[in-house]
Design an enzyme around this catalytic site. Structure first.
Site, mmCIF file in Angstrom:
data_model
loop_
_atom_site.group_PDB
_atom_site.id
_atom_site.type_symbol
_atom_site.label_atom_id
_atom_site.label_comp_id
_atom_site.label_asym_id
_atom_site.label_seq_id
_atom_site.Cartn_x
_atom_site.Cartn_y
_atom_site.Cartn_z
ATOM 1 N N GLU A 74 0.841 -1.205 0.000
ATOM 2 C CA GLU A 74 0.000 0.000 0.000
ATOM 3 C C GLU A 74 0.874 1.252 0.000
ATOM 4 O O GLU A 74 1.756 1.418 0.847
ATOM 5 C CB GLU A 74 -0.964 0.025 1.196
ATOM 6 C CG GLU A 74 -1.805 1.305 1.169
ATOM 7 C CD GLU A 74 -3.118 1.212 1.913
ATOM 8 O OE1 GLU A 74 -3.698 0.114 1.991
ATOM 9 O OE2 GLU A 74 -3.555 2.259 2.421
ATOM 10 N N ASP A 126 9.825 7.746 0.409
ATOM 11 C CA ASP A 126 9.144 7.975 -0.871
ATOM 12 C C ASP A 126 8.925 6.630 -1.588
ATOM 13 O O ASP A 126 9.887 5.899 -1.862
ATOM 14 C CB ASP A 126 10.021 8.900 -1.734
ATOM 15 C CG ASP A 126 9.369 9.287 -3.051
ATOM 16 O OD1 ASP A 126 8.363 8.660 -3.446
ATOM 17 O OD2 ASP A 126 9.876 10.225 -3.695
ATOM 18 N N ASP A 149 -2.707 12.153 -3.101
ATOM 19 C CA ASP A 149 -2.881 13.614 -3.144
ATOM 20 C C ASP A 149 -3.266 14.020 -4.562
ATOM 21 O O ASP A 149 -2.532 13.720 -5.502
ATOM 22 C CB ASP A 149 -1.577 14.305 -2.726
ATOM 23 C CG ASP A 149 -1.218 13.969 -1.279
ATOM 24 O OD1 ASP A 149 -2.042 14.241 -0.394
ATOM 25 O OD2 ASP A 149 -0.130 13.407 -1.043
ATOM 26 N N LYS A 153 -4.542 21.810 -8.879
ATOM 27 C CA LYS A 153 -4.245 22.811 -9.904
ATOM 28 C C LYS A 153 -3.488 22.183 -11.066
ATOM 29 O O LYS A 153 -2.568 21.387 -10.844
ATOM 30 C CB LYS A 153 -3.382 23.931 -9.308
ATOM 31 C CG LYS A 153 -4.116 24.775 -8.305
ATOM 32 C CD LYS A 153 -3.240 25.917 -7.836
ATOM 33 C CE LYS A 153 -3.942 26.706 -6.752
ATOM 34 N NZ LYS A 153 -3.025 27.469 -5.936
ATOM 35 N N ASP A 185 -11.257 10.421 -4.899
ATOM 36 C CA ASP A 185 -12.532 11.150 -4.844
ATOM 37 C C ASP A 185 -12.445 12.398 -5.723
ATOM 38 O O ASP A 185 -13.246 13.313 -5.571
ATOM 39 C CB ASP A 185 -12.900 11.530 -3.401
ATOM 40 C CG ASP A 185 -11.869 12.432 -2.750
ATOM 41 O OD1 ASP A 185 -10.806 12.692 -3.373
ATOM 42 O OD2 ASP A 185 -12.112 12.897 -1.614
ATOM 43 N N LYS A 223 -10.121 7.692 6.059
ATOM 44 C CA LYS A 223 -10.394 9.027 6.599
ATOM 45 C C LYS A 223 -10.692 10.014 5.462
ATOM 46 O O LYS A 223 -11.637 10.789 5.508
ATOM 47 C CB LYS A 223 -9.147 9.460 7.379
ATOM 48 C CG LYS A 223 -9.282 10.757 8.078
ATOM 49 C CD LYS A 223 -8.040 11.023 8.917
ATOM 50 C CE LYS A 223 -7.740 12.506 8.880
ATOM 51 N NZ LYS A 223 -6.352 12.827 8.973
ATOM 52 N N PHE A 224 -9.863 9.944 4.400
ATOM 53 C CA PHE A 224 -10.037 10.893 3.306
ATOM 54 C C PHE A 224 -11.316 10.617 2.534
ATOM 55 O O PHE A 224 -11.966 11.520 2.036
ATOM 56 C CB PHE A 224 -8.817 10.865 2.381
ATOM 57 C CG PHE A 224 -7.712 11.693 2.941
ATOM 58 C CD1 PHE A 224 -7.540 13.008 2.553
ATOM 59 C CD2 PHE A 224 -6.869 11.177 3.908
ATOM 60 C CE1 PHE A 224 -6.542 13.792 3.103
ATOM 61 C CE2 PHE A 224 -5.869 11.942 4.462
ATOM 62 C CZ PHE A 224 -5.699 13.255 4.056
HETATM 63 C C1 LIG Z 1 -4.524 12.237 0.677
HETATM 64 S S1 LIG Z 1 -3.566 11.216 1.699
HETATM 65 C C2 LIG Z 1 -4.475 9.677 1.745
HETATM 66 C C3 LIG Z 1 -4.100 8.806 2.911
HETATM 67 C C4 LIG Z 1 -4.841 7.459 3.020
HETATM 68 N N1 LIG Z 1 -4.569 6.606 1.880
HETATM 69 C C5 LIG Z 1 -6.334 7.680 3.187
HETATM 70 O O1 LIG Z 1 -7.076 7.381 2.235
HETATM 71 O O2 LIG Z 1 -6.749 8.124 4.260
HETATM 72 C C6 LIG Z 1 -2.185 10.800 0.658
HETATM 73 C C7 LIG Z 1 -1.002 10.240 1.433
HETATM 74 O O3 LIG Z 1 0.016 9.825 0.520
HETATM 75 C C8 LIG Z 1 1.279 10.135 1.086
HETATM 76 N N2 LIG Z 1 2.240 10.194 -0.029
HETATM 77 C C9 LIG Z 1 2.237 11.077 -1.067
HETATM 78 N N3 LIG Z 1 3.227 10.807 -1.918
HETATM 79 C C10 LIG Z 1 3.891 9.722 -1.409
HETATM 80 C C11 LIG Z 1 5.017 8.986 -1.842
HETATM 81 N N4 LIG Z 1 5.665 9.293 -2.977
HETATM 82 N N5 LIG Z 1 5.439 7.950 -1.093
HETATM 83 C C12 LIG Z 1 4.786 7.620 0.063
HETATM 84 N N6 LIG Z 1 3.703 8.286 0.523
HETATM 85 C C13 LIG Z 1 3.266 9.320 -0.201
HETATM 86 C C14 LIG Z 1 1.049 11.449 1.809
HETATM 87 O O4 LIG Z 1 2.008 11.677 2.822
HETATM 88 C C15 LIG Z 1 -0.355 11.251 2.367
HETATM 89 O O5 LIG Z 1 -0.331 10.690 3.671
#
Ligand SMILES: C[S@@+](CC[C@H](N)C(=O)[O-])C[C@H]1O[C@@H](n2cnc3c(N)ncnc32)[C@H](O)[C@@H]1O
Length: 244
Positions: A74, A126, A149, A153, A185, A223-224
């Protein structure tokens, strides 16, 4: 200014010379959120058993988990609530989570311990670099990317983690027959995901009616996602199988 890599404090050039893959445009901005006491304690106490380090290189999953169960990866698990729930509900599978947000990693391993989950390991790094340096080709049964994320934009779309190159990397890491499962979403992101998946060779869409699949019961609400529901957003689940 020389851009430094995240954990090693080497320049990107130095790290690349050592054969490490270093990403230049990242899909995240590191938020230095404060760790709660519980998260800090969990990181100290459980990292030796649950933590994985990017610099340790390629993983031997059978050795790591001491069994040959299928591996679910994941990417971006946030606070890890749904990942821990999935791992708890499926002890016959092994889970590996990758997240850059330290408080999220702390929260995840704290909850995993609380729930008595032993089939879960996590990276605080990362995911792009973890995929390149730590995950063997053809080793994964499922890759999950839930609510990445969206970078709303247009000028930030280059930061979105999903790209043609990314979905090709995921295909290489999946076993033949393995599944790449995404959920978002954000409608425009869902459309771009479908466009990339349709252009990438070697995948088959598992949707039987249109481009999207209904939310599988195996994916707990995150959560999101809940936040999106409250804002009146739709949710799109996408599942493609690696064919070759
Ligand atoms: C919008 S949140 C969604 C979190 C979770 N999946 C949820 O649905 O509640 C996106 C997550 O991806 C992580 N993230 C973004 N780019 C990443 C990367 N290249 N490697 C690991 N995590 C990453 C961010 O830190 C953030 O916690």
């Amino acid at each position: 200014m020389v851009e430094k890599t995240e954990n090693t404090h080497k320049s990107i050039e130095e790290a690349e010379k050592e054969g490490k893959y270093i990403r230049k445009v990242r899909s995240f901005v590191k938020r230095e959120g404060r760790l709660t006491k519980g998260q800090a304690n969990a990181l100290e106490q459980f990292w030796p058993t649950m933590g994985l380090n990017h610099l340790d290189g390629m993983i031997d999953f059978a050795h790591l988990f001491n069994n040959s169960n299928p591996i679910i990866l994941e990417i971006g698990f946030g606070m890890g609530k749904s990942l821990v729930e999935m791992a708890k509900n499926a002890p016959e599978l092994n889970f590996v989570g990758v997240e850059v947000h330290r408080p999220g990693v702390g929260a995840c391993i704290s909850l995993a311990d609380e729930e008595g989950v032993h089939n879960l390991k996590v990276f605080e790094h990362d995911a792009i670099e973890v995929l390149a340096d730590c995950i063997p080709n053809g080793s994964l049964t499922t890759v999950q990317l839930f609510f990445p994320d969206p970078w709303h934009k247009k000028k930030h779309h280059k930061r979105r983690i999903v790209s043609l190159e990314f979905v090709e990397t995921i295909r290489q890491k999946l076993k033949v027959g393995g599944v790449f499962h995404m959920a978002t979403d954000w409608e425009n992101y869902a459309e771009c995901m479908i466009e990339d998946m349709n252009s990438a060779p070697g995948y088959k869409n598992l949707a039987t009616d249109g481009d999207f699949v209904p939310r599988p019961d195996s994916r707990p609400l995150t959560k999101f996602e809940n936040r999106g529901h409250n804002l009146g957003h739709g949710v799109w689940d996408i599942q493609f199988k690696r064919q070759d």
